[in-house]
Design a protein around this motif. Structure first.
Motif, PDB file in Angstrom:
ATOM      1  N   ALA A 153       3.026   6.520  -2.559  1.00  0.00           N
ATOM      2  CA  ALA A 153       3.997   7.118  -2.902  1.00  0.00           C
ATOM      3  C   ALA A 153       4.124   8.063  -4.309  1.00  0.00           C
ATOM      4  CB  ALA A 153       5.412   6.550  -2.354  1.00  0.00           C
ATOM      5  N   LEU A 154       3.736   7.099  -4.671  1.00  0.00           N
ATOM      6  CA  LEU A 154       3.691   7.034  -5.962  1.00  0.00           C
ATOM      7  C   LEU A 154       2.469   8.250  -6.719  1.00  0.00           C
ATOM      8  CD1 LEU A 154       3.981   3.399  -8.352  1.00  0.00           C
ATOM      9  CD2 LEU A 154       5.829   5.310  -7.693  1.00  0.00           C
ATOM     10  N   VAL A 155       1.477   7.794  -6.166  1.00  0.00           N
ATOM     11  CA  VAL A 155       0.339   8.638  -6.101  1.00  0.00           C
ATOM     12  C   VAL A 155       1.045  10.231  -5.686  1.00  0.00           C
ATOM     13  CG1 VAL A 155      -1.851  10.041  -5.323  1.00  0.00           C
ATOM     14  CG2 VAL A 155      -1.681   7.735  -6.019  1.00  0.00           C
ATOM     15  N   GLY A 156       1.834  10.906  -4.333  1.00  0.00           N
ATOM     16  CA  GLY A 156       2.476  11.902  -4.047  1.00  0.00           C
ATOM     17  C   GLY A 156       3.269  12.368  -5.208  1.00  0.00           C
ATOM     18  N   ALA A 194      -4.404   9.106 -11.321  1.00  0.00           N
ATOM     19  CA  ALA A 194      -4.345   7.546 -12.448  1.00  0.00           C
ATOM     20  C   ALA A 194      -2.838   7.278 -13.100  1.00  0.00           C
ATOM     21  CB  ALA A 194      -5.573   7.663 -13.020  1.00  0.00           C
ATOM     22  N   ASP A 195      -2.405   8.246 -13.132  1.00  0.00           N
ATOM     23  CA  ASP A 195      -0.714   7.653 -13.337  1.00  0.00           C
ATOM     24  C   ASP A 195       0.056   7.003 -12.166  1.00  0.00           C
ATOM     25  OD1 ASP A 195      -1.424   9.251 -16.131  1.00  0.00           O
ATOM     26  OD2 ASP A 195      -0.128  10.869 -14.958  1.00  0.00           O
ATOM     27  N   ALA A 196      -0.606   7.011 -11.749  1.00  0.00           N
ATOM     28  CA  ALA A 196       0.139   6.184 -10.428  1.00  0.00           C
ATOM     29  C   ALA A 196       0.362   4.801 -10.975  1.00  0.00           C
ATOM     30  CB  ALA A 196      -0.481   6.801  -9.182  1.00  0.00           C
ATOM     31  N   LEU A 197      -1.011   4.765 -10.943  1.00  0.00           N
ATOM     32  CA  LEU A 197      -1.104   3.181 -11.276  1.00  0.00           C
ATOM     33  C   LEU A 197      -0.865   2.402 -12.669  1.00  0.00           C
ATOM     34  CD1 LEU A 197      -5.415   2.993 -10.399  1.00  0.00           C
ATOM     35  CD2 LEU A 197      -3.554   2.733  -8.440  1.00  0.00           C
ATOM     36  N   ARG A 198      -0.064   3.388 -13.217  1.00  0.00           N
ATOM     37  CA  ARG A 198       0.330   2.865 -14.754  1.00  0.00           C
ATOM     38  C   ARG A 198       1.669   3.346 -14.179  1.00  0.00           C
ATOM     39  NH1 ARG A 198      -4.144   7.214 -16.653  1.00  0.00           N
ATOM     40  NH2 ARG A 198      -5.905   6.364 -17.115  1.00  0.00           N
ATOM     41  N   LEU A 199       2.368   3.798 -13.308  1.00  0.00           N
ATOM     42  CA  LEU A 199       3.092   3.073 -13.443  1.00  0.00           C
ATOM     43  C   LEU A 199       3.559   2.097 -13.054  1.00  0.00           C
ATOM     44  CD1 LEU A 199       4.400   6.742 -11.533  1.00  0.00           C
ATOM     45  CD2 LEU A 199       5.455   5.717 -13.885  1.00  0.00           C
ATOM     46  N   ILE A 200       3.040   1.193 -11.781  1.00  0.00           N
ATOM     47  CA  ILE A 200       2.849  -0.217 -11.701  1.00  0.00           C
ATOM     48  C   ILE A 200       2.388  -1.450 -13.146  1.00  0.00           C
ATOM     49  CG2 ILE A 200       1.976  -1.793 -10.123  1.00  0.00           C
ATOM     50  CD1 ILE A 200       1.432   0.587  -7.936  1.00  0.00           C
ATOM     51  N   LYS A 201       1.259  -0.373 -13.114  1.00  0.00           N
ATOM     52  CA  LYS A 201       0.676  -1.539 -14.289  1.00  0.00           C
ATOM     53  C   LYS A 201       0.820  -0.742 -15.682  1.00  0.00           C
ATOM     54  CE  LYS A 201      -2.613  -5.398 -15.368  1.00  0.00           C
ATOM     55  NZ  LYS A 201      -3.355  -5.909 -15.221  1.00  0.00           N
ATOM     56  N   VAL A 241       3.520  11.770  -8.680  1.00  0.00           N
ATOM     57  CA  VAL A 241       2.290  11.990 -10.296  1.00  0.00           C
ATOM     58  C   VAL A 241       2.024  13.415  -9.013  1.00  0.00           C
ATOM     59  CG1 VAL A 241       2.454   9.656 -10.981  1.00  0.00           C
ATOM     60  CG2 VAL A 241       0.824  10.716  -9.311  1.00  0.00           C
ATOM     61  N   VAL A 242       1.091  13.613  -8.350  1.00  0.00           N
ATOM     62  CA  VAL A 242       0.787  15.011  -7.877  1.00  0.00           C
ATOM     63  C   VAL A 242       1.694  15.960  -8.004  1.00  0.00           C
ATOM     64  CG1 VAL A 242      -0.561  15.901  -5.527  1.00  0.00           C
ATOM     65  CG2 VAL A 242      -1.077  13.739  -6.495  1.00  0.00           C
ATOM     66  N   ALA A 243       2.217  15.830  -7.209  1.00  0.00           N
ATOM     67  CA  ALA A 243       3.787  16.824  -7.049  1.00  0.00           C
ATOM     68  C   ALA A 243       4.555  17.353  -8.622  1.00  0.00           C
ATOM     69  CB  ALA A 243       5.110  16.803  -6.636  1.00  0.00           C
ATOM     70  N   GLU A 244       3.802  16.101  -9.201  1.00  0.00           N
ATOM     71  CA  GLU A 244       4.161  16.110 -10.432  1.00  0.00           C
ATOM     72  C   GLU A 244       3.418  17.114 -11.723  1.00  0.00           C
ATOM     73  OE1 GLU A 244       5.329  13.267 -12.634  1.00  0.00           O
ATOM     74  OE2 GLU A 244       8.360  12.681 -11.447  1.00  0.00           O
ATOM     75  N   ARG A 272       0.621  -1.082  -0.195  1.00  0.00           N
ATOM     76  CA  ARG A 272       0.217   0.708   0.236  1.00  0.00           C
ATOM     77  C   ARG A 272       0.313   0.971   0.652  1.00  0.00           C
ATOM     78  NH1 ARG A 272      -5.352  -1.443   4.194  1.00  0.00           N
ATOM     79  NH2 ARG A 272      -6.158  -3.387   2.564  1.00  0.00           N
ATOM     80  N   HIS A 273       1.971   1.258   0.794  1.00  0.00           N
ATOM     81  CA  HIS A 273       2.770   2.204   0.798  1.00  0.00           C
ATOM     82  C   HIS A 273       3.461   2.533  -0.306  1.00  0.00           C
ATOM     83  CE1 HIS A 273       5.355   5.394   2.359  1.00  0.00           C
ATOM     84  NE2 HIS A 273       6.392   4.805   0.951  1.00  0.00           N
TER      85      HIS A 273
END
Length: 213
Positions: free
Chosen positions: A36-39, A49-56, A41-44, A31-32
Protein backbone atom coordinates in the motif's frame (compact mmCIF):
# COMPACT_ATOMS: atom_id res chain seq x y z
CA UNK A 1 14.61 -0.74 -38.68
CA UNK A 2 14.86 -2.02 -35.11
CA UNK A 3 18.21 -3.68 -34.41
CA UNK A 4 18.28 -3.83 -30.59
CA UNK A 5 15.64 -3.95 -27.87
CA UNK A 6 16.67 -3.14 -24.31
CA UNK A 7 14.48 -4.12 -21.37
CA UNK A 8 13.97 -2.64 -17.94
CA UNK A 9 13.80 -5.30 -15.20
CA UNK A 10 11.30 -4.66 -12.38
CA UNK A 11 7.69 -4.93 -13.58
CA UNK A 12 8.90 -5.39 -17.15
CA UNK A 13 10.84 -8.66 -16.95
CA UNK A 14 10.21 -9.61 -13.32
CA UNK A 15 7.32 -9.26 -10.91
CA UNK A 16 8.13 -7.18 -7.84
CA UNK A 17 5.99 -9.30 -5.49
CA UNK A 18 8.91 -11.11 -3.88
CA UNK A 19 11.01 -7.94 -3.67
CA UNK A 20 8.49 -6.02 -1.59
CA UNK A 21 7.38 -9.07 0.41
CA UNK A 22 10.97 -9.68 1.51
CA UNK A 23 11.31 -6.04 2.57
CA UNK A 24 8.10 -6.30 4.59
CA UNK A 25 9.36 -9.42 6.36
CA UNK A 26 12.71 -7.81 7.04
CA UNK A 27 11.16 -4.65 8.48
CA UNK A 28 8.63 -6.64 10.50
CA UNK A 29 5.43 -5.24 9.02
CA UNK A 30 2.54 -6.89 7.15
CA UNK A 31 3.21 -7.33 3.46
CA UNK A 32 0.09 -5.39 2.56
CA UNK A 33 1.49 -2.39 4.44
CA UNK A 34 4.50 -2.21 2.15
CA UNK A 35 2.40 -2.78 -0.98
CA UNK A 36 0.00 0.00 0.00
CA UNK A 37 2.81 2.42 0.81
CA UNK A 38 4.58 1.67 -2.48
CA UNK A 39 1.34 2.51 -4.26
CA UNK A 40 1.02 5.73 -2.30
CA UNK A 41 4.51 7.01 -3.06
CA UNK A 42 4.18 5.97 -6.71
CA UNK A 43 0.98 7.98 -7.02
CA UNK A 44 2.83 10.98 -5.59
CA UNK A 45 5.63 10.59 -8.12
CA UNK A 46 8.20 9.73 -5.44
CA UNK A 47 11.00 7.15 -5.36
CA UNK A 48 9.56 3.77 -4.43
CA UNK A 49 12.24 3.37 -1.75
CA UNK A 50 10.46 6.18 0.09
CA UNK A 51 7.87 3.55 1.03
CA UNK A 52 10.52 1.84 3.15
CA UNK A 53 11.56 5.13 4.72
CA UNK A 54 7.97 5.77 5.76
CA UNK A 55 8.18 2.56 7.77
CA UNK A 56 11.68 3.22 9.08
CA UNK A 57 12.51 6.95 8.86
CA UNK A 58 16.06 7.68 7.78
CA UNK A 59 16.58 4.16 6.41
CA UNK A 60 19.86 3.78 4.49
CA UNK A 61 18.63 1.38 1.80
CA UNK A 62 22.08 0.28 0.46
CA UNK A 63 23.28 -0.34 4.04
CA UNK A 64 20.11 -2.28 4.76
CA UNK A 65 20.68 -4.44 1.68
CA UNK A 66 24.12 -5.30 3.09
CA UNK A 67 22.61 -6.10 6.48
CA UNK A 68 20.07 -8.40 4.87
CA UNK A 69 22.81 -10.17 2.92
CA UNK A 70 24.87 -10.66 6.07
CA UNK A 71 21.84 -12.10 7.85
CA UNK A 72 21.15 -14.58 5.04
CA UNK A 73 18.10 -12.65 3.83
CA UNK A 74 19.62 -11.23 0.67
CA UNK A 75 18.03 -10.83 -2.74
CA UNK A 76 16.65 -13.86 -4.53
CA UNK A 77 15.15 -14.51 -7.95
CA UNK A 78 13.95 -17.65 -9.65
CA UNK A 79 11.76 -18.68 -12.57
CA UNK A 80 8.57 -17.82 -10.70
CA UNK A 81 9.59 -14.15 -10.58
CA UNK A 82 9.49 -13.86 -14.38
CA UNK A 83 6.38 -12.75 -16.20
CA UNK A 84 5.03 -15.59 -18.32
CA UNK A 85 5.68 -13.82 -21.62
CA UNK A 86 9.37 -13.12 -21.01
CA UNK A 87 11.07 -16.24 -22.35
CA UNK A 88 8.91 -16.67 -25.48
CA UNK A 89 9.03 -12.96 -26.29
CA UNK A 90 12.80 -12.64 -25.95
CA UNK A 91 13.34 -15.85 -27.90
CA UNK A 92 11.10 -14.59 -30.72
CA UNK A 93 13.07 -11.35 -30.94
CA UNK A 94 16.39 -13.16 -31.16
CA UNK A 95 14.96 -15.42 -33.85
CA UNK A 96 14.28 -12.24 -35.86
CA UNK A 97 17.92 -11.24 -35.50
CA UNK A 98 17.21 -8.56 -32.88
CA UNK A 99 19.89 -7.98 -30.24
CA UNK A 100 18.28 -8.39 -26.79
CA UNK A 101 19.68 -6.55 -23.78
CA UNK A 102 18.35 -6.43 -20.22
CA UNK A 103 19.48 -3.31 -18.33
CA UNK A 104 17.70 -1.93 -15.29
CA UNK A 105 18.09 -0.29 -11.91
CA UNK A 106 19.14 -3.29 -9.87
CA UNK A 107 22.03 -4.23 -7.63
CA UNK A 108 25.08 -6.16 -8.82
CA UNK A 109 23.75 -9.16 -6.88
CA UNK A 110 20.50 -8.98 -8.84
CA UNK A 111 22.54 -8.99 -12.03
CA UNK A 112 24.12 -12.30 -11.03
CA UNK A 113 20.69 -13.73 -10.17
CA UNK A 114 19.24 -12.65 -13.52
CA UNK A 115 22.14 -14.14 -15.47
CA UNK A 116 21.71 -17.40 -13.56
CA UNK A 117 18.22 -17.70 -15.06
CA UNK A 118 19.85 -18.14 -18.49
CA UNK A 119 17.37 -15.90 -20.29
CA UNK A 120 17.40 -15.66 -24.11
CA UNK A 121 19.31 -12.37 -24.03
CA UNK A 122 22.63 -11.24 -25.45
CA UNK A 123 23.52 -9.22 -22.35
CA UNK A 124 22.20 -8.73 -18.81
CA UNK A 125 23.58 -5.79 -16.84
CA UNK A 126 22.45 -3.62 -13.92
CA UNK A 127 22.92 -0.10 -12.66
CA UNK A 128 24.78 -1.50 -9.66
CA UNK A 129 27.38 -2.97 -12.01
CA UNK A 130 27.61 0.18 -14.09
CA UNK A 131 27.78 2.55 -11.14
CA UNK A 132 25.07 4.80 -12.60
CA UNK A 133 21.30 4.51 -12.45
CA UNK A 134 18.24 5.67 -14.34
CA UNK A 135 17.09 8.31 -15.06
CA UNK A 136 20.65 9.66 -15.37
CA UNK A 137 21.56 10.21 -19.02
CA UNK A 138 24.89 8.50 -18.31
CA UNK A 139 22.92 5.26 -17.84
CA UNK A 140 21.39 5.60 -21.29
CA UNK A 141 24.76 6.45 -22.80
CA UNK A 142 25.90 3.05 -21.53
CA UNK A 143 22.73 1.48 -22.91
CA UNK A 144 23.60 2.80 -26.35
CA UNK A 145 27.14 1.45 -26.07
CA UNK A 146 25.97 -2.09 -25.29
CA UNK A 147 23.10 -1.86 -27.77
CA UNK A 148 25.64 -1.77 -30.59
CA UNK A 149 23.09 0.11 -32.70
CA UNK A 150 22.15 3.69 -33.46
CA UNK A 151 19.68 5.39 -31.09
CA UNK A 152 16.96 5.34 -33.73
CA UNK A 153 17.42 1.59 -34.18
CA UNK A 154 17.31 0.90 -30.43
CA UNK A 155 14.13 0.53 -28.36
CA UNK A 156 13.99 0.82 -24.57
CA UNK A 157 11.05 -1.03 -22.99
CA UNK A 158 9.87 -0.10 -19.52
CA UNK A 159 6.93 0.59 -17.25
CA UNK A 160 8.08 3.75 -15.44
CA UNK A 161 7.74 7.04 -17.34
CA UNK A 162 10.23 9.06 -15.27
CA UNK A 163 12.87 6.32 -15.13
CA UNK A 164 12.37 4.65 -18.49
CA UNK A 165 10.33 6.40 -21.15
CA UNK A 166 11.19 10.09 -20.72
CA UNK A 167 14.99 9.74 -20.24
CA UNK A 168 15.28 7.10 -22.98
CA UNK A 169 13.44 9.41 -25.34
CA UNK A 170 15.73 12.27 -24.31
CA UNK A 171 18.72 10.08 -25.18
CA UNK A 172 17.33 9.60 -28.67
CA UNK A 173 16.14 6.01 -28.24
CA UNK A 174 12.77 4.78 -29.38
CA UNK A 175 10.52 3.74 -26.52
CA UNK A 176 7.84 1.19 -25.66
CA UNK A 177 5.76 1.74 -22.53
CA UNK A 178 4.30 -1.44 -21.06
CA UNK A 179 1.06 -1.39 -19.11
CA UNK A 180 2.34 -3.61 -16.32
CA UNK A 181 2.80 -3.16 -12.60
CA UNK A 182 1.65 -0.11 -10.60
CA UNK A 183 3.68 2.40 -12.62
CA UNK A 184 2.67 1.00 -15.98
CA UNK A 185 -1.03 0.98 -15.16
CA UNK A 186 -1.10 4.30 -13.31
CA UNK A 187 0.45 6.30 -16.16
CA UNK A 188 -0.61 4.25 -19.17
CA UNK A 189 -2.95 6.91 -20.53
CA UNK A 190 -1.10 9.97 -19.28
CA UNK A 191 -0.86 12.42 -22.22
CA UNK A 192 2.87 12.98 -21.68
CA UNK A 193 3.51 9.23 -21.73
CA UNK A 194 1.36 8.78 -24.82
CA UNK A 195 3.36 11.52 -26.56
CA UNK A 196 6.76 10.17 -25.48
CA UNK A 197 6.22 6.48 -26.24
CA UNK A 198 6.66 5.22 -29.79
CA UNK A 199 4.59 2.20 -28.79
CA UNK A 200 2.29 1.33 -25.91
CA UNK A 201 2.00 -2.39 -25.25
CA UNK A 202 0.17 -4.74 -22.90
CA UNK A 203 2.63 -7.64 -23.11
CA UNK A 204 6.11 -8.33 -24.38
CA UNK A 205 4.92 -10.70 -27.10
CA UNK A 206 3.69 -7.69 -29.08
CA UNK A 207 7.28 -6.57 -29.62
CA UNK A 208 8.06 -9.29 -32.15
CA UNK A 209 5.25 -8.02 -34.39
CA UNK A 210 6.44 -4.44 -34.03
CA UNK A 211 10.03 -5.40 -34.78
CA UNK A 212 9.05 -7.47 -37.80
CA UNK A 213 6.98 -4.58 -39.13
Amino acid sequence: MIETIVFDVGETITRDDRHWAEWADWLGVPRHTVSALVGAVVAEGRDNADALRLIKPGLDVPAEYRAREAAGSGEYLDETDLYDDVRPALASLRALGIRVVIAGNQTAAAGDLLRALDLPADLVVTSGEWGVAKPDQAFFAKVLTVAQAAPGATVYVGDHPANDIFPARQAGLRTAHIRRGPWGHLWADNPDVVAAADWRIDNLSQLATLAAG
